[in-house]
Design a protein around this motif. Structure first.
Motif, mmCIF file in Angstrom:
data_model
loop_
_atom_site.group_PDB
_atom_site.id
_atom_site.type_symbol
_atom_site.label_atom_id
_atom_site.label_comp_id
_atom_site.label_asym_id
_atom_site.label_seq_id
_atom_site.Cartn_x
_atom_site.Cartn_y
_atom_site.Cartn_z
ATOM 1 N N LEU A 182 1.313 -1.194 -0.096
ATOM 2 C CA LEU A 182 0.228 0.023 0.088
ATOM 3 C C LEU A 182 0.605 1.282 -0.321
ATOM 4 C CD1 LEU A 182 -3.071 -1.162 2.432
ATOM 5 C CD2 LEU A 182 -2.978 -0.699 -0.327
ATOM 6 N N GLY A 183 1.985 0.933 0.853
ATOM 7 C CA GLY A 183 3.256 2.360 1.130
ATOM 8 C C GLY A 183 3.986 2.888 -0.876
ATOM 9 N N THR A 184 3.435 1.876 -1.329
ATOM 10 C CA THR A 184 4.391 1.777 -2.894
ATOM 11 C C THR A 184 3.310 2.087 -3.768
ATOM 12 O OG1 THR A 184 5.959 -0.047 -1.897
ATOM 13 C CG2 THR A 184 5.405 0.245 -4.035
ATOM 14 N N LEU A 185 2.098 1.486 -3.645
ATOM 15 C CA LEU A 185 1.072 1.891 -4.827
ATOM 16 C C LEU A 185 0.305 3.283 -4.230
ATOM 17 C CD1 LEU A 185 -1.192 -1.054 -3.873
ATOM 18 C CD2 LEU A 185 -0.133 -0.632 -6.760
ATOM 19 N N ALA A 186 -0.040 3.426 -2.749
ATOM 20 C CA ALA A 186 0.063 4.940 -3.170
ATOM 21 C C ALA A 186 1.008 6.228 -4.099
ATOM 22 C CB ALA A 186 0.133 5.540 -1.969
ATOM 23 N N PRO A 187 1.747 6.406 -3.637
ATOM 24 C CA PRO A 187 2.907 7.654 -4.794
ATOM 25 C C PRO A 187 3.571 7.018 -6.400
ATOM 26 C CG PRO A 187 4.050 6.559 -2.553
ATOM 27 C CD PRO A 187 3.154 5.517 -2.836
ATOM 28 N N ALA A 188 2.940 6.182 -6.457
ATOM 29 C CA ALA A 188 2.945 5.527 -7.816
ATOM 30 C C ALA A 188 1.418 5.597 -8.663
ATOM 31 C CB ALA A 188 3.022 3.840 -7.458
ATOM 32 N N PHE A 189 0.730 5.833 -7.715
ATOM 33 C CA PHE A 189 -0.427 6.571 -8.078
ATOM 34 C C PHE A 189 -0.687 8.356 -7.943
ATOM 35 C CE2 PHE A 189 -1.149 1.813 -9.008
ATOM 36 C CZ PHE A 189 -1.510 2.082 -10.126
ATOM 37 N N GLY A 190 0.638 8.433 -7.992
ATOM 38 C CA GLY A 190 1.104 10.003 -7.877
ATOM 39 C C GLY A 190 0.280 10.200 -6.100
ATOM 40 N N TYR A 191 -0.037 9.154 -5.557
ATOM 41 C CA TYR A 191 -0.573 10.049 -3.824
ATOM 42 C C TYR A 191 0.624 10.109 -3.115
ATOM 43 C CZ TYR A 191 -2.860 11.080 -0.162
ATOM 44 O OH TYR A 191 -4.176 11.831 1.144
ATOM 45 N N MET A 192 1.607 10.913 -2.270
ATOM 46 C CA MET A 192 2.016 10.849 -1.201
ATOM 47 C C MET A 192 2.041 12.858 -0.566
ATOM 48 S SD MET A 192 5.890 10.050 -1.254
ATOM 49 C CE MET A 192 6.772 9.536 -0.226
ATOM 50 N N PRO A 193 1.211 12.976 -0.237
ATOM 51 C CA PRO A 193 1.120 14.439 0.055
ATOM 52 C C PRO A 193 2.591 15.520 0.996
ATOM 53 C CG PRO A 193 -0.930 13.676 1.146
ATOM 54 C CD PRO A 193 0.051 12.570 0.574
ATOM 55 N N ALA A 194 3.091 14.563 1.606
ATOM 56 C CA ALA A 194 4.858 14.862 2.215
ATOM 57 C C ALA A 194 5.170 15.634 0.816
ATOM 58 C CB ALA A 194 5.150 14.043 2.514
ATOM 59 N N LEU A 195 5.214 15.443 -0.318
ATOM 60 C CA LEU A 195 5.664 15.496 -1.790
ATOM 61 C C LEU A 195 5.187 15.907 -2.493
ATOM 62 C CD1 LEU A 195 8.286 12.322 -2.388
ATOM 63 C CD2 LEU A 195 8.583 14.369 -0.921
ATOM 64 N N GLY A 196 3.953 16.997 -2.135
ATOM 65 C CA GLY A 196 3.016 17.258 -3.171
ATOM 66 C C GLY A 196 2.083 16.342 -4.084
ATOM 67 N N GLY A 197 2.657 15.315 -3.468
ATOM 68 C CA GLY A 197 1.363 14.387 -4.831
ATOM 69 C C GLY A 197 -0.391 14.796 -3.658
ATOM 70 N N ASP A 198 -1.296 15.152 -4.317
ATOM 71 C CA ASP A 198 -2.452 15.405 -3.857
ATOM 72 C C ASP A 198 -3.635 15.112 -4.642
ATOM 73 O OD1 ASP A 198 -1.179 16.301 -1.214
ATOM 74 O OD2 ASP A 198 -1.587 18.983 -2.544
ATOM 75 N N THR A 199 -3.207 13.901 -5.973
ATOM 76 C CA THR A 199 -4.524 13.518 -6.791
ATOM 77 C C THR A 199 -3.825 12.200 -7.374
ATOM 78 O OG1 THR A 199 -3.470 15.073 -7.967
ATOM 79 C CG2 THR A 199 -5.058 16.185 -7.201
ATOM 80 N N LEU A 200 -4.643 11.882 -7.178
ATOM 81 C CA LEU A 200 -4.302 9.829 -8.238
ATOM 82 C C LEU A 200 -3.696 10.306 -9.219
ATOM 83 C CD1 LEU A 200 -6.730 7.828 -6.490
ATOM 84 C CD2 LEU A 200 -4.342 8.302 -6.315
ATOM 85 N N ASN A 201 -2.797 10.299 -10.234
ATOM 86 C CA ASN A 201 -3.063 10.677 -11.966
ATOM 87 C C ASN A 201 -1.951 8.903 -11.957
ATOM 88 O OD1 ASN A 201 -0.128 11.127 -11.126
ATOM 89 N ND2 ASN A 201 -1.084 12.923 -9.800
ATOM 90 N N MET A 202 -1.257 9.237 -13.815
ATOM 91 C CA MET A 202 -0.494 7.839 -13.634
ATOM 92 C C MET A 202 0.934 8.595 -14.230
ATOM 93 S SD MET A 202 -1.904 5.094 -13.821
ATOM 94 C CE MET A 202 -1.835 4.056 -14.794
ATOM 95 N N HIS A 203 0.969 9.640 -13.701
ATOM 96 C CA HIS A 203 2.342 10.772 -14.803
ATOM 97 C C HIS A 203 3.427 9.668 -14.601
ATOM 98 C CE1 HIS A 203 -0.415 14.121 -15.248
ATOM 99 N NE2 HIS A 203 -0.489 14.465 -13.898
ATOM 100 N N ALA A 204 3.650 9.064 -13.085
ATOM 101 C CA ALA A 204 5.031 8.012 -12.892
ATOM 102 C C ALA A 204 5.169 7.162 -13.665
ATOM 103 C CB ALA A 204 4.641 7.652 -11.313
ATOM 104 N N PHE A 205 3.440 6.520 -13.841
ATOM 105 C CA PHE A 205 3.393 5.211 -14.792
ATOM 106 C C PHE A 205 4.404 6.092 -16.576
ATOM 107 C CE2 PHE A 205 1.467 3.487 -11.807
ATOM 108 C CZ PHE A 205 2.301 1.908 -11.841
#
Length: 547
Positions: A10-33
């Motif tokens: 779960l801790g890997t999936l969230a940043p993979a889909f753009g969600y990591m508030p500590a680094l400014g990722g507040d929305t789900l997206n596919m940018h990382a992929f």
């Protein structure tokens, strides 16, 4: 066992889909992929991970099958069994370094053949280590996975009746190898399927061996993920998480294809069995399997010997087989820094192994007292941390650890090590514990002992050797952990393994040898204790000395 893995995923999936508030990722997206698949090396790195993993696993399984089919029950097979523990105790990184020093253009093989075969007076310009096809990586994995699969096969053979079926086939005129493959192998493979899957997942995602022997431009996908994880640009965490999810998808897809291949091979095998073919090149297979087994074991033994020579070598020019002089200066120069690292490694491995051993004994005793019989599905829980790629969930665990503030210390490393040590301790101890003759317990109870008395005063003393052996296996597993130590310790917890692999980029063979040998010696120590302690404790009890 499944809790930390799920939390890590779960801790890997969230940043993979753009969600990591500590680094400014507040929305789900596919940018990382999108960034991942725009990386020019993604196809090559993915193919390398799959091909090296599948090839190493298939070769290891084939070699173990041929060894068992050709030599099972013979004197040579008993010698192979005795050699398993020393070979298993050698950490992957140390074995990889030893192999590298053997097959490198300036290694021992080139030096030994130069005077009379090749005539080289300087190291040849050959790309042997870190070749683009991963051949040296495959060789390093096979050398270490064959002992593990052979150990699992021996455990499976002890659980099923193989002698009667094989003897019947021999009486019907089948060649020995053919008889074993047709009557024994199908039942054995059903028992070792999960270990094979674990080997496949490990071989596809291994990091330390890939750093030493694997390609570099591009590297395997797991190594590239580690690079992105350690990038100073924290935005690369999104890319690393996406790559970790892709690595998990590759492993799952490969396991599915392997399972489908099992069905195809089973159908072909059924037809072969039904054909009644009895012949088999027994002599050729026996010779080839024994030669390959000797070659595999020799790669580890001579590799370690090469490390020993390099650790005390003075000036050593090519193509001399031995150094011009020997010196202990490298050991003395690094003794002050080596001791704290070795002490840290010893503490982490001891605590992780002790906790895993206590949990294992508690589980097995609960089975006994409450009449529980774990099904095959229960084994999947044990194998979850071994089959799910480390890089796929450890990156998430590291992220969660950072948020909770428990990363970068010894406690975090020990907790992560337990996840990987516990399955090996349980698998090593479960069969001896369950096979213990319950009549001893009945006698003890008849004499007034309770359940606790039977456990502590009868059962555990009689199982001293298996318990110490299981602890030695767990200790060696803990010592060999590179990626869990690096990520959970945030680079601040130094062990012999992390230091040895870090030195690989430096190229100083003498220093590398000192750390690799220290790592191996520390891993081998518990196996030696597992042999000598029962012999000393039960010196007046002949039956218990060999229990």
């Amino acid at each position: 066992m499944i809790g930390p893995v799920i939390a890590g995923l779960l801790g890997t999936l969230a940043p993979a889909f753009g969600y990591m508030p500590a680094l400014g990722g507040d929305t789900l997206n596919m940018h990382a992929f999108a960034m991942l698949f725009d990386w020019p090396g993604i196809t090559r790195a993915s193919v390398l991970s799959v091909t090296t993993g599948v090839t190493a696993t298939a070769l290891s399984l084939l070699l173990v099958t041929l060894i068992c089919a050709a030599w099972s029950g013979s004197r040579a097979f008993r010698i192979i069994e005795r050699a398993l523990s020393p070979l298993l105790s050698v950490p992957h990184a140390a074995a990889a370094f030893g192999l590298a020093f053997l097959i490198a253009p300036s290694g021992w093989i080139a030096r030994a053949t130069s005077p009379w075969l090749t005539g080289w007076d300087r190291p040849p310009d050959l790309l042997i280590l870190q070749d683009p096809y991963g051949l040296s990586l495959i060789a390093g994995l096979v050398v270490k996975e064959v002992p593990f699969l052979l150990l699992m096969t021996l455990a499976a053979l002890s659980q099923i009746r193989t002698g009667q079926a094989r003897d019947t086939a021999l009486a019907l005129g089948y060649a020995p190898v053919t008889a074993w493959v047709k009557t024994v192998f199908p039942r054995v493979y059903a028992q070792i399927r999960l270990p094979v899957y674990a080997v496949l997942a490990f071989s596809m995602t291994v990091v330390d061996v890939s750093l030493i022997l694997g390609p570099t431009t591009p590297p395997t996908l797991a190594v590239q993920i580690l690079r992105w994880m350690n990038d100073p640009n924290l935005d690369m965490r999104f890319l690393a998480s996406a790559a970790a999810v892709w690595q998990l998808a590759l492993v799952v897809g490969t396991l599915i294809l392997w399972r489908l291949a099992e069905g195809i091979v089973a159908r072909i095998g059924h037809r072969w069995v039904a054909s009644g073919a009895r012949g088999g090149a027994t002599r050729a297979i026996r010779a080839a399997s024994l030669a390959t087994a000797i070659l595999s074991a020799s790669a580890i033994v001579f590799g370690l010997f090469g490390l020993l020579i390099w650790s005390v070598a003075g000036f050593w020019s090519f193509p001399n087989l031995l150094p011009d002089s020997f010196s202990g200066r490298t050991w003395m120069r690094h003794a002050m820094t080596l001791w704290p690292v070795a002490s840290e490694t010893l503490i982490i491995a001891s605590v992780a192994t002790l906790i895993a051993l206590l949990l294992t004994l508690a589980c097995l005793e609960a089975e006994e007292r409450h009449g529980l019989k774990p099904s095959t599905r229960a084994l999947w829980l044990l194998y979850v941390p071994l089959i799910v790629p480390q890089i796929a969930f450890l990156t998430g665990l590291q992220t969660l650890a950072i948020f909770t503030g428990i990363d970068g210390n010894r406690t975090a490393v020990i907790m992560v090590h337990i996840i990987f040590v516990l399955p090996y301790v349980f698998l090593s101890l479960a069969d001896p514990f369950r096979a213990w003759d319950a009549r001893y317990g009945h006698v003890a109870r008849a004499l007034g002992a309770g359940c606790d008395g039977v456990l502590w005063r009868v059962r555990l003393p009689m199982l001293l050797r298996p318990i110490l052996t299981a602890a030695a296996v767990g200790f060696a597993v803990s010592i060999g952990q590179f990626l869990p130590t690096l990520l959970a310790g945030a680079g601040r917890v130094q062990t012999l393994t992390t230091e040895a692999v870090a030195l690989a980029s430096g190229g100083d063979r003498r220093v590398i040898s000192v750390y690799a040998l220290s790592q191996t010696a520390l891993a081998f120590l518990p196996f030696a204790l597992a042999l000598f302690i029962p012999a000393i404790v039960w010196r007046n009890r002949r039956g218990l000395r060999h229990a």
